[in-house]
Design an enzyme around this catalytic site. Structure first.
Site, mmCIF file in Angstrom:
data_model
loop_
_atom_site.group_PDB
_atom_site.id
_atom_site.type_symbol
_atom_site.label_atom_id
_atom_site.label_comp_id
_atom_site.label_asym_id
_atom_site.label_seq_id
_atom_site.Cartn_x
_atom_site.Cartn_y
_atom_site.Cartn_z
ATOM 1 N N SER A 108 0.855 -1.189 0.000
ATOM 2 C CA SER A 108 0.000 0.000 0.000
ATOM 3 C C SER A 108 0.886 1.232 0.000
ATOM 4 C CB SER A 108 -0.884 0.020 1.244
ATOM 5 O OG SER A 108 -1.366 1.333 1.442
ATOM 6 N N ASP A 159 -5.441 10.577 0.651
ATOM 7 C CA ASP A 159 -6.741 10.529 -0.015
ATOM 8 C C ASP A 159 -7.476 11.808 0.351
ATOM 9 O OD1 ASP A 159 -6.247 7.943 -0.967
ATOM 10 O OD2 ASP A 159 -7.072 7.014 0.838
ATOM 11 N N GLU A 201 -8.566 6.435 -9.425
ATOM 12 C CA GLU A 201 -8.869 6.953 -8.094
ATOM 13 C C GLU A 201 -8.665 8.462 -8.072
ATOM 14 O OE1 GLU A 201 -7.623 3.052 -5.436
ATOM 15 O OE2 GLU A 201 -6.790 5.014 -4.967
ATOM 16 N N HIS A 228 -6.795 9.937 -4.745
ATOM 17 C CA HIS A 228 -5.515 9.513 -4.172
ATOM 18 C C HIS A 228 -4.344 10.313 -4.767
ATOM 19 C CE1 HIS A 228 -2.785 6.180 -2.551
ATOM 20 N NE2 HIS A 228 -1.993 6.838 -3.390
HETATM 21 ZN ZN LIG Z 1 -5.422 6.024 -1.294
#
Ligand SMILES: [Zn+2]
Length: 278
Positions: A188, A197, A246, A249
């Site tokens: 991650s 985020d 995303e 992010h």
């Molecule tokens: Zn993220």
């Protein structure tokens, strides 16, 4: 009529609750994407885009497209996992191929002075590494001056927390499905302490694709690079990054690098393909 309205309100409330849960389980939206492999159209588009970038790269940037070796991942293989040795590198490439060691905890984590979706709680996910934290503060205040109100949702995430999120998900849906939705511990990007985020009130502070169409999402997409951040998982780059689009992010890579990636439309993976090692 009123009964129908009431039912509708209850259904809507339930839907909001369900979505809100995913905020507390980050990465639930960060599913590995296998669709691209099976989607020839998407694969073709990626190839075309790649060609465009390759020709762009031959422009004025070429001479400056070189970096000290220290900015490239140094890798050692541990139990079949490609582990990043120089984990403190601000350009560490963490993805489905390269993992951070379980023992890596950045030693310069700070809590940036920005609005958080969860208020003033002093919790792990509100932290970022110092350099990224001050860049985030600058970005949020510049946004505010343009009447754009950003909220930080999730920053640093420890290996241990990623592990418990994954185990929790395995308990719920089984290993196979869990691994589709939750990043493997070490893989991650949030463990770097360089990713945040970001969301907005207009999408109820959720990490959802609709964020792309909000004023905040649009502002970030066009301005984040000025503060050293990149949109880490862009649309149509799923095959390269391994993650779905995303719009929330953002990853800190430093101003100069972010400008180069933004200008050429490169992901971090593509940047390392193009840049020369000194
Ligand atoms: Zn993220």
């Amino acid at each position: 009529m009123w009964v129908i309205m009431k039912k509708l309100i209850i259904t809507l409330a339930a839907a909001v609750l369900l979505s809100a849960c995913s905020v507390d389980i980050p990465f639930i939206n960060e599913k590995p994407l296998e669709k691209a492999e099976k989607n020839p159209q998407l694969a073709e588009r990626n190839e075309q885009t790649k060609e465009n970038y390759a020709s762009n790269a031959k422009g004025e940037e070429e001479s400056s497209l070189a970096l000290e070796a220290a900015y490239f991942n140094a890798i050692k293989e541990v139990n079949g996992i490609k582990e990043i040795v120089n984990a403190t590198n601000t350009l560490a490439l963490v993805n489905k191929e390269f993992a951070l060691p379980g023992s890596y905890i950045p030693d310069d984590l700070v809590r940036p002075k920005v609005p958080f979706s969860f208020g003033n709680q002093d919790i792990e996910k509100s932290y970022l590494r110092k350099e990224a934290g001050s860049a985030l503060e600058k970005m949020f205040s510049a946004a505010k001056e343009s009447n754009i109100h950003l909220f930080a949702v999730s920053g640093y995430r420890s290996y241990a927390r990623q592990e418990s999120i994954l185990n929790n998900e395995i308990g719920k849906v089984g290993e196979e499905e869990a691994l589709q939705a939750v990043a493997f511990p070490g893989k991650s990007e949030h463990q770097t302490g360089l990713a945040m985020d970001i969301s907005s009130e207009s999408v109820q502070y959720l990490l959802v694709e609709e964020f792309e169409d909000t004023d905040e999402g649009k502002w970030l997409k066009e301005n984040a690079h000025r503060f050293g951040f990149i949109l880490r998982y862009p649309k149509d780059k799923e095959k390269i990054t391994g993650y779905q689009f995303e719009p929330w992010h953002f990853r800190y890579v430093g101003e100069k690098n972010a400008q180069i990636m933004y200008k050429n439309g490169w992901t971090l993976e593509e940047f390392f393909q193009e840049v020369r090692k000194l």
